[in-house]
Structures are given as C-alpha cells and as structure tokens.
Design an enzyme around this catalytic site. Sequence first.
Site, mmCIF file in Angstrom:
data_model
loop_
_atom_site.group_PDB
_atom_site.id
_atom_site.type_symbol
_atom_site.label_atom_id
_atom_site.label_comp_id
_atom_site.label_asym_id
_atom_site.label_seq_id
_atom_site.Cartn_x
_atom_site.Cartn_y
_atom_site.Cartn_z
ATOM 1 N N ASP A 185 44.896 30.443 85.343
ATOM 2 C CA ASP A 185 45.949 31.440 85.575
ATOM 3 C C ASP A 185 46.886 30.921 86.651
ATOM 4 O O ASP A 185 46.422 30.485 87.718
ATOM 5 C CB ASP A 185 45.332 32.751 86.099
ATOM 6 C CG ASP A 185 44.743 33.606 84.982
ATOM 7 O OD1 ASP A 185 44.799 33.190 83.816
ATOM 8 O OD2 ASP A 185 44.223 34.689 85.305
ATOM 9 N N LYS A 210 50.213 36.455 78.348
ATOM 10 C CA LYS A 210 49.454 37.635 77.937
ATOM 11 C C LYS A 210 50.355 38.744 77.421
ATOM 12 O O LYS A 210 51.420 39.018 77.974
ATOM 13 C CB LYS A 210 48.666 38.189 79.135
ATOM 14 C CG LYS A 210 47.450 37.354 79.536
ATOM 15 C CD LYS A 210 46.678 38.068 80.648
ATOM 16 C CE LYS A 210 45.690 37.165 81.348
ATOM 17 N NZ LYS A 210 44.495 36.885 80.546
ATOM 18 N N GLY A 251 39.158 39.195 87.776
ATOM 19 C CA GLY A 251 39.658 39.544 89.095
ATOM 20 C C GLY A 251 38.595 39.965 90.084
ATOM 21 O O GLY A 251 38.903 40.537 91.128
ATOM 22 N N ARG A 306 26.144 35.406 76.828
ATOM 23 C CA ARG A 306 24.756 35.494 76.340
ATOM 24 C C ARG A 306 24.644 36.448 75.169
ATOM 25 O O ARG A 306 23.929 36.174 74.195
ATOM 26 C CB ARG A 306 23.831 35.980 77.471
ATOM 27 C CG ARG A 306 23.298 34.866 78.357
ATOM 28 C CD ARG A 306 22.143 35.403 79.189
ATOM 29 N NE ARG A 306 21.670 34.443 80.170
ATOM 30 C CZ ARG A 306 20.768 33.497 79.913
ATOM 31 N NH1 ARG A 306 20.252 33.366 78.703
ATOM 32 N NH2 ARG A 306 20.390 32.677 80.867
ATOM 33 N N GLY A 333 40.720 32.533 86.412
ATOM 34 C CA GLY A 333 41.854 33.385 86.738
ATOM 35 C C GLY A 333 42.140 33.333 88.216
ATOM 36 O O GLY A 333 42.728 32.381 88.734
ATOM 37 N N SER A 334 41.666 34.355 88.916
ATOM 38 C CA SER A 334 41.938 34.462 90.345
ATOM 39 C C SER A 334 41.158 33.422 91.142
ATOM 40 O O SER A 334 41.508 33.132 92.280
ATOM 41 C CB SER A 334 41.556 35.866 90.797
ATOM 42 O OG SER A 334 41.957 36.819 89.829
#
Lengths: 177, 306
Positions: free
Chosen positions: B36, B93, B165, B177, B247-248
């Site tokens: 990201d 997105k 996030g 899983r 992402g973050s």
Amino acid sequence: MLKSLGADARAVRRPEELALVGGLVIPGGESSVIDKLSRIFGLAEPLKSAIRAGLPVYGTCAGLIMLADRVLDAIAGQQSLGGLDISVRRNAFGSQLDSFETNLDIPAVGVTPMHAVFIRAPVVEQIGAGVTPLATLADGRVVAVEQGNLLGTAFHPEMTGDTRFHQYFLDRVRSMA
Amino acid sequence: MNDITTIENSSSTENFGSSRVKRGFADMLKGGVIMDVVTAKQARIAEDSGAVAVMALERVPADIRAQGGVARMSDLDLIESIIAEVSIPVMAKTRIGHFVEAQILQTLKVDYIDESEVLSPADYANHIDKWPFTVPFICGATNLGEALRRINEGAAMIRSKGEAGTGDVSEATKHIRTITSEIRALAAKSHDELYVSAKELQAPYELVLEIARTGKLPVVLFTAGGVATPADAAMLMQLGADGVFVGSGVFKSGNPEARAAAIVKATTFYDDPFVVASACRGLGEAMVGINVSDLPAPHRLSERGW
C-alpha cells in the site's frame, strides 16, 4: 510443464541449486524484482558464469528481459544477466489493459500456429548478428529469439498448455548432456 | 513468405481482457509482495525495495480506521501520479459493489482493481459484476465459499482478508487457514457429496467440483490484513499463500525502506528460517498496532463482503 515432458524439474533459488541442473528456465514475473533478489542472494554472478559456459537457458517474459544484453525502460539501477545480443523494451505494450492473447506462426516449433499470451510483455527492439528471430507479431515486432543455447519468448507458453517451446528447449538441454 | 497469413491469423484472434490474461497476470505476481502506498514517493520506495506491485491509496487502512468516516475510491490525480512514478503494476481500490468507481479506475488504466472491504461498501447486497471489465479484479475472502462467490462474479485473484490496519496478523492466519483447510476437505469428498458441499458453501457447483478435482483455487490466492513483520509474511506463505499484501505495516513503521526490503526477502525465502531471521534484524520499530480482540465487532472490516 517440464515434468509432463519427462524432465526432472526443480526450483533454483540458490547458487548450490544451480550447479545441479543441466538447463534453466527463467520464468515470468517482475524483472526488476528478479534482478534485485538474484543479486542480493548471490545468484546473479553464478548465473552469468553458467550462461557464459554454455548452460541452456530459456527465458519467458521477465526471463527474456534477464537474458537481454540491453534493457530499455528499466528501473534505475536495474541490471540483466545478459547473453542474448538484443535490446528488449520492458513492458512494451502498456498497462494490463493492453495485455492480450493471439496466434503466432513459429516455424521452428511446428506448422500449427501457437496461441500466445502476452502479459505486460516486453518486445525485442533490436537484434545482433548472431541472434535468430523465431516469431514476430503481425506488425513485425520480434517476440521470440534464439542465440546459441539461449532461448527467449516475450509470451508465456506455459499458460496455454502448448508444450512445443518447452520441448524444443528440452531437446537442446538433452543434446548437451 | 508467410507474412500475409500471419497478419490474418493474428488480427482475427487478438483478444484483450480474457480470463486467461487476467488470471495469468496474477500468476506473475506469485511469490511477491504488494505494498500500500499513499504518495508517489512511497511508491518509489516500494519499487526500489522489490515490491511486485503497489496499491495506490489516499489513506492506508490504519488511518482509515483512526480517522473514521466514509472511505471511497482514492483521488484520481494521486493514482495517476503513482502510475507515472513507477513501472511496476499499480492497483487501486473500489468500494464493494461500486461498479462506476471501477469503470473510472479502468479509464485510468490501473493494472488491477481491488474491490475492497477496507473502503466503505456501496452495496450491502451485491458485489460488482466483474466479467464485463477488461481490467482484472482482486477480491477479499474470509472462507472458501466467499472466495468462490467472488470468482463466480469474475474475480481473477483472491486475497484472504485479515483485519486491515491493525498490525495484528491473527485474522489473516485464520482466513488463510480456513480457505486452505476447506479446499483440503473438498478434495477428500466423494463426488456425490459435492452437491451438498456447494449448498453449504453457497457457491456454484461447477466451481466446487473444480476445486475438489484440482485441490486448489483456479486463481492466485494472496494474503492480507495485519502483516507487520517479515516473520508474519513468511508464516502466511508457509500456510499456503501465493504472496502477501502489506498495507499499513511498511509505511507506519519506523524504517519503511528497510522493512519493505526485509518483508520481500522473507516472502521469497519463507521456508528458510535463517534468511527470515536475518531479514528480521535492524528494522527499527514495527507499527504499534491494535489487537483485533479489542476491536468492537462493527469496526471489523473483514466482516464486510457477503
């Protein structure tokens, strides 16, 4: 695909694994990442030596870029292994919206046209005297080449199940053994 | 000599946006890390660190979570500036069900669209019909049934959702899983049991049959949501992911350049603890994070999508 053709196929990520193979396929992917990781993990120099020593190598898409002596539109600092006396333009068609499939005449592997998948693919823009073009697009751009024991295609034969290019390469590997 | 035939053959069959082209592109990302980024500068760092693609965003999920409000498709100028900055693929997105945001993103020539639960959903019943688009889509899933419903709608790549996030990897672990375990369960069933499996999974019978026969999804399966360390990435790869979204985790950490490169190394050599161990060193602070168990259920993004 190589296994289905009777080859003993294995992954090569380390220099010691390279020593165990009689031929190498460099697959598609992101060429800038393949270059970076192959240098970080010490595979790039052994690969260059093996190519110079005549190891048969087949590069598809990003693999073709890795085998090119000259890469156009590379990212800053990007290197290739070289071996094919060609200039390749990275990502020559544009974004993923411009990725496509089409039929190609490739006499070297047979009379039936080959269905070829181009994904953010490169093209060969200039070829040296020792290089044989094997396939071109309708507009004449070169998308498959051969020089000595090195073979490269801008497209992905493994995505259509057409084994002829891999067979062509394996024949070369076996003739070297 | 054969030139004329070549031209005729080629022009009559040239085909853009086929399933093979869409799914094949995702195949080329396998084994890689998608990051990201919220600025062109971050995109440059991601490309230089060995990301196989970037996700262009206005806010990373941690900020969306902190700031609240409605999260929408990112600013188009921002997305374009990121496309201009890097040569690796750029994803963007769209809100779940917001097919017009997707149409707009396609005009920008993004390489992949993520119909993402990280943004506020635009439709609480329907996802986007993804088949008419030339651009390929990736969608999130928490289980096999959800993954197959998305594939049935035309998704060319699936990512397990995780809880974006947070920096807490536990939901990503649970989802990857769940999906791989449900695939194994299907592969073990006899043919006449698959009709009920399709009913239970709320997924088309033909796809269920295909999974049972092949033992894998027909598209690439990445993992996402809460990945903060090289060890997180390597664990999810060992659990069967084809690649990792971060992402973050990168740009909310103390040293994004080092952490990005380390997560790439750990994803490549996920099965070699020595490489992963060396990748874990000298990275500075990881993102602080939030424990998913402390999040009230309405604030869990992974529950969006149906």
